[in-house]
Design a protein around this motif. Structure first.
Motif, PDB file in Angstrom:
ATOM      1  N   SER A  53       0.870  -1.173   0.000  1.00 38.22           N
ATOM      2  CA  SER A  53       0.000   0.000   0.000  1.00 38.22           C
ATOM      3  C   SER A  53       0.906   1.222   0.000  1.00 38.22           C
ATOM      4  CB  SER A  53      -0.879   0.029   1.247  1.00 38.22           C
ATOM      5  OG  SER A  53      -1.779  -1.035   1.237  1.00 38.22           O
ATOM      6  N   SER A  57      -1.217   8.011  -3.109  1.00 39.16           N
ATOM      7  CA  SER A  57      -1.362   7.062  -4.218  1.00 39.16           C
ATOM      8  C   SER A  57      -1.212   7.710  -5.589  1.00 39.16           C
ATOM      9  CB  SER A  57      -2.713   6.362  -4.121  1.00 39.16           C
ATOM     10  OG  SER A  57      -3.754   7.306  -4.207  1.00 39.16           O
ATOM     11  N   ALA A  60       1.954   6.306  -7.143  1.00 39.45           N
ATOM     12  CA  ALA A  60       2.157   4.911  -6.755  1.00 39.45           C
ATOM     13  C   ALA A  60       2.806   4.106  -7.869  1.00 39.45           C
ATOM     14  CB  ALA A  60       0.837   4.282  -6.341  1.00 39.45           C
ATOM     15  N   LEU A  96       0.918  -3.691  -6.408  1.00 39.28           N
ATOM     16  CA  LEU A  96       0.250  -2.579  -5.757  1.00 39.28           C
ATOM     17  C   LEU A  96      -1.075  -3.062  -5.186  1.00 39.28           C
ATOM     18  CD1 LEU A  96       0.200   0.446  -5.150  1.00 39.28           C
ATOM     19  CD2 LEU A  96      -0.897   0.772  -7.358  1.00 39.28           C
ATOM     20  N   ASP A  97      -1.287  -2.814  -3.908  1.00 36.27           N
ATOM     21  CA  ASP A  97      -2.550  -3.153  -3.258  1.00 36.27           C
ATOM     22  C   ASP A  97      -3.412  -1.900  -3.255  1.00 36.27           C
ATOM     23  OD1 ASP A  97      -4.571  -4.306  -1.822  1.00 36.27           O
ATOM     24  OD2 ASP A  97      -3.553  -4.185   0.106  1.00 36.27           O
ATOM     25  N   ASP A  98      -4.374  -1.852  -4.144  1.00 41.46           N
ATOM     26  CA  ASP A  98      -5.216  -0.668  -4.272  1.00 41.46           C
ATOM     27  C   ASP A  98      -6.576  -0.849  -3.615  1.00 41.46           C
ATOM     28  OD1 ASP A  98      -6.136  -2.502  -6.034  1.00 41.46           O
ATOM     29  OD2 ASP A  98      -6.223  -1.157  -7.758  1.00 41.46           O
ATOM     30  N   ASP A 101      -7.995   2.458  -2.100  1.00 34.06           N
ATOM     31  CA  ASP A 101      -8.563   3.346  -3.106  1.00 34.06           C
ATOM     32  C   ASP A 101      -9.944   2.857  -3.529  1.00 34.06           C
ATOM     33  OD1 ASP A 101      -6.276   4.886  -3.064  1.00 34.06           O
ATOM     34  OD2 ASP A 101      -5.351   3.789  -4.731  1.00 34.06           O
ATOM     35  N   TYR A 102     -10.098   1.556  -3.638  1.00 31.52           N
ATOM     36  CA  TYR A 102     -11.375   0.967  -4.001  1.00 31.52           C
ATOM     37  C   TYR A 102     -12.432   1.257  -2.932  1.00 31.52           C
ATOM     38  CZ  TYR A 102     -14.734  -2.648  -5.339  1.00 31.52           C
ATOM     39  OH  TYR A 102     -15.859  -3.315  -5.705  1.00 31.52           O
TER      40      TYR A 102
END
Length: 112
Positions: A53, A57, A60, A96-98, A101-102
């Motif tokens: 994370s 972002s 990123a 990338l752990d998004d 954001d989700y």
């Protein structure tokens, strides 16, 4: 389904890689905050997928590419830290752990 050994190695790698990012932050992260959200190791313990994370972002993609290019340094530092506990240091793949954001996007949509 992960075995008990895989779960232990996942926790060990998550802890040690987090420490590496804290110690080597300026070289690896381009001045952003990076945290290890999850580590998934293969059943043969030879490959580890590291989910990161990144905050903020907006840059990123640049940070994850920088980390991927310097992945050998992370693996070497991991070998120095966890070499006594693991027979083979796994190859590291960074993703990338998004998910945050989700979640923010879903919250924004629900408030409308």
């Amino acid at each position: 389904m992960d075995s008990t050994r895989q779960k232990k190695v996942n926790r060990l790698l998550e802890k040690e890689i987090s420490q590496i990012f804290i110690q080597e932050a300026r070289v690896l992260t381009l001045g952003t905050m990076v945290s290890v959200s999850k580590v998934r190791i293969s059943p043969d313990l030879g490959m580890a997928k590291v989910y990161l994370s990144i905050f903020p972002s907006k840059n990123a993609a640049n940070v994850i590419e920088e980390i991927k290019t310097k992945g050998g340094l992370v693996r070497k530092a991991l070998g120095m830290k966890a070499g006594k506990q693991l027979r083979v240091i796994p190859d590291l793949q960074f993703f990338l752990d998004d998910s945050l954001d989700y979640l923010e996007n879903i919250d924004r949509l629900l408030k409308e």
